[in-house]
Design a protein around this motif. Structure first.
Motif, short mmCIF file in Angstrom:
data_model
loop_
_atom_site.label_atom_id
_atom_site.label_comp_id
_atom_site.label_asym_id
_atom_site.label_seq_id
_atom_site.Cartn_x
_atom_site.Cartn_y
_atom_site.Cartn_z
N TYR A 23 1.21 -1.74 0.28
CA TYR A 23 0.12 0.23 0.15
C TYR A 23 0.88 1.67 0.08
CZ TYR A 23 -2.70 3.78 1.81
OH TYR A 23 -3.53 4.81 1.81
N LEU A 24 2.19 1.25 1.31
CA LEU A 24 2.34 2.73 0.84
C LEU A 24 4.07 2.40 -0.14
CD1 LEU A 24 3.95 1.92 4.39
CD2 LEU A 24 2.79 3.72 3.80
N GLN A 25 3.91 1.42 -1.11
CA GLN A 25 4.42 1.42 -1.91
C GLN A 25 3.81 2.12 -3.12
OE1 GLN A 25 5.64 -2.57 -2.35
NE2 GLN A 25 7.91 -1.84 -1.37
N GLY A 26 2.94 2.28 -3.59
CA GLY A 26 1.80 2.40 -4.40
C GLY A 26 1.43 3.54 -3.83
N GLN A 27 1.68 4.34 -2.90
CA GLN A 27 1.35 5.62 -2.36
C GLN A 27 2.83 6.21 -2.83
OE1 GLN A 27 -1.77 6.74 -2.16
NE2 GLN A 27 -2.13 5.38 -2.44
N ALA A 55 17.52 9.13 10.21
CA ALA A 55 18.02 10.54 9.64
C ALA A 55 17.63 10.78 8.15
CB ALA A 55 19.82 10.00 9.18
N ASP A 56 17.08 10.01 7.25
CA ASP A 56 16.39 10.81 6.10
C ASP A 56 15.51 10.61 5.99
OD1 ASP A 56 16.78 8.23 5.34
OD2 ASP A 56 17.58 8.18 4.08
N ALA A 57 13.83 9.80 6.53
CA ALA A 57 13.51 9.33 6.90
C ALA A 57 12.24 10.76 7.17
CB ALA A 57 12.16 8.73 7.69
N ASP A 58 11.11 10.52 5.73
CA ASP A 58 9.79 11.40 6.36
C ASP A 58 8.50 11.15 6.90
OD1 ASP A 58 10.38 13.65 4.06
OD2 ASP A 58 11.24 11.41 3.35
N ALA A 59 8.69 9.77 7.67
CA ALA A 59 8.12 9.21 8.46
C ALA A 59 8.36 7.93 8.63
CB ALA A 59 6.49 9.32 7.13
N TRP A 60 7.81 7.93 9.82
CA TRP A 60 8.05 6.42 11.09
C TRP A 60 7.09 6.01 11.60
CZ3 TRP A 60 10.71 8.55 16.82
CH2 TRP A 60 11.37 7.59 16.94
N ILE A 61 6.56 5.06 11.26
CA ILE A 61 6.07 4.09 11.60
C ILE A 61 6.40 3.23 12.98
CG2 ILE A 61 3.99 1.86 11.65
CD1 ILE A 61 3.91 3.25 8.51
N VAL A 62 6.05 3.78 14.29
CA VAL A 62 6.97 3.12 15.87
C VAL A 62 6.15 2.99 16.39
CG1 VAL A 62 6.18 5.21 16.94
CG2 VAL A 62 8.35 4.65 17.22
N GLY A 63 6.65 1.59 17.25
CA GLY A 63 5.99 0.80 18.06
C GLY A 63 6.57 1.24 19.51
N VAL A 313 -0.18 8.19 7.48
CA VAL A 313 1.62 8.49 7.37
C VAL A 313 1.24 8.85 6.01
CG1 VAL A 313 3.21 7.68 5.89
CG2 VAL A 313 3.54 6.72 8.37
N VAL A 314 0.47 7.99 4.67
CA VAL A 314 0.52 8.84 2.68
C VAL A 314 -1.07 10.23 3.52
CG1 VAL A 314 -0.96 7.78 1.31
CG2 VAL A 314 0.32 6.55 2.32
N ALA A 315 -1.44 10.06 4.33
CA ALA A 315 -2.47 11.15 4.69
C ALA A 315 -1.67 12.50 4.67
CB ALA A 315 -3.61 11.26 5.49
N VAL A 316 -0.73 12.46 6.15
CA VAL A 316 0.30 13.44 6.20
C VAL A 316 1.05 13.88 5.64
CG1 VAL A 316 2.06 14.29 7.54
CG2 VAL A 316 -0.22 13.51 8.67
N LEU A 317 1.92 12.63 4.01
CA LEU A 317 3.02 12.97 3.65
C LEU A 317 2.15 13.99 1.85
CD1 LEU A 317 4.98 9.58 3.42
CD2 LEU A 317 4.91 12.46 4.67
N ASN A 318 0.60 13.37 2.49
CA ASN A 318 0.02 14.32 0.65
C ASN A 318 -0.38 15.39 1.05
OD1 ASN A 318 0.03 12.19 -0.99
ND2 ASN A 318 -1.25 11.14 -0.43
N GLY A 319 -0.22 16.01 2.79
CA GLY A 319 -0.56 17.66 2.54
C GLY A 319 -2.26 17.55 3.84
N ASP A 320 -2.65 16.25 3.79
CA ASP A 320 -3.80 16.21 4.07
C ASP A 320 -4.20 15.77 5.86
OD1 ASP A 320 -5.09 16.27 1.33
OD2 ASP A 320 -4.53 14.42 1.27
N THR A 321 -4.86 15.65 6.04
CA THR A 321 -5.60 15.43 7.11
C THR A 321 -5.77 13.64 8.08
OG1 THR A 321 -5.45 17.51 8.07
CG2 THR A 321 -6.79 15.93 9.96
#
Length: 339
Positions: A23-27, A55-63, A313-321
């Motif tokens: 899904y992420l790759q498709g986005q 260091a070069d991450a735009d988004a972090w999926i964290v535990g 993640v995708v919503a934020v990277l797309n500038g959405d909420t």
């Protein structure tokens, strides 16, 4: 869709499924999965290790890593921190807000899994107990169990998971008591739940199941006096947060026979190493059923929470909420814009 590439997503959790990666790759995202040592979680990583990974991450999926102001200050590129789960006591919400980033949780993804786990612990303590251990020792004598059928179950905290437990208890014809600081009377009437004060719930319940968030009002809510209010035949279930229960008081109550047993998926020692010996003593008791904070960790539950985190993640990277129920901090309007 925002076509600015690559958008780099770091995942520091195990069991991130191929469908969520696809899904992420498709986005338009490039996905990296942190390589953790056997038995290591992202909560075990120190700041230097996290900085190297992010260091070069735009988004972090964290535990369970600590998300601190000091860490975020050194990650100007990072836009969004998405918790694969719903608890966020390790995330500095104020720091996220002040840094202009977004933090989300995966609301609704693992509710059913945790509710199932709570019921499983009730059944295990009532019907299984020491049976297998005795059989392995050659003792096949009948060990009498206890029904969940038509018992009184007290639910402390009636959020999504607590309500899921209530639904499951209907099949056992259980009487359900509930304690909540803000009772939803219409839900109570509809679900057949009786709201009571905490003392009444503790005194009358055969099973007490904790589903409250951890905050200053609930920290060590179940302490020695609370345990002493419970029936000697009662069982305590905690699939919420370790800090809700004073584990040393719980150990003493179990050793003294003040309560009959406990089902524990969470422990104070997860955040306070001084409780490690207490945890080990609890695990050694025959009337304790324990799991390693895995109540939400089913194949299906993790797939659901993975996808929700990925969608945030995708919503934020797309500038959405992202969905409002998932957002715990959105600092995108907090930083001054350049003239």
């Amino acid at each position: 869709m925002n076509t600015q590439l690559p958008r780099k997503v770091l995942v520091t959790q195990r069991f991130f499924d191929p469908e969520s990666i696809a899904y992420l790759q498709g986005q338009g995202c490039e996905v990296s999965i942190a390589e953790l040592a056997q038995g290591q979680g992202d909560g075990d990583l120190d700041e230097a290790q996290l900085l190297a990974l992010l260091a070069d991450a735009d988004a972090w999926i964290v535990g369970h890593a600590w998300v601190t102001a000091q860490l975020l200050e050194q990650l100007p590129r990072l836009q969004v921190i998405a918790r694969r789960g719903v608890g966020y006591e390790r995330v500095s919400v104020d720091a996220v807000q002040a840094s202009g980033k977004v933090a989300t949780i995966a609301v609704g993804g693992n509710d059913a899994s945790v509710a199932d786990h709570a019921i499983a612990m009730m059944l295990a303590l009532g019907r299984l107990g020491e049976a297998k251990a005795r059989m392995l020792q050659g003792d096949w004598g009948i060990a009498l169990g206890r029904d969940l059928y038509r018992k009184t179950v007290g639910i402390v905290g009636l959020g999504r998971i607590g309500r899921g437990v209530v639904k499951r208890l209907a099949g056992f014809e259980a009487k359900v008591l509930a304690y909540s600081p803000n009772p939803d009377w219409s839900y109570g009437r509809e679900a057949g739940v009786q709201y009571v004060d905490l003392d009444t719930l503790l005194a009358e319940s055969d099973y007490v199941s904790l589903h409250a968030p951890l905050n200053e009002d609930t920290r060590l809510l179940i302490d020695a006096p609370a345990l002493n209010r419970m029936k000697p035949s009662a069982v305590l279930i905690n699939t919420a947060r370790g800090g809700l229960v004073d584990d040393r008081a719980l150990l003493e109550a179990l050793l003294d026979g003040a309560i009959a047993g406990a089902g524990l998926d969470v422990f104070l020692s997860e955040t306070d190493p001084t409780y490690r010996a207490t945890t080990e003593a609890l695990l050694a008791l025959p009337n304790v059923v324990a799991t390693p904070h895995s109540g939400a960790s089913t194949h299906e539950g993790l797939q659901r929470t993975n996808l929700i985190a990925a969608q945030c993640v995708v919503a934020v990277l797309n500038g959405d909420t992202p969905p409002a129920s998932c957002v715990i901090a959105d600092g995108r309007g907090a930083l001054p814009t350049e003239e």
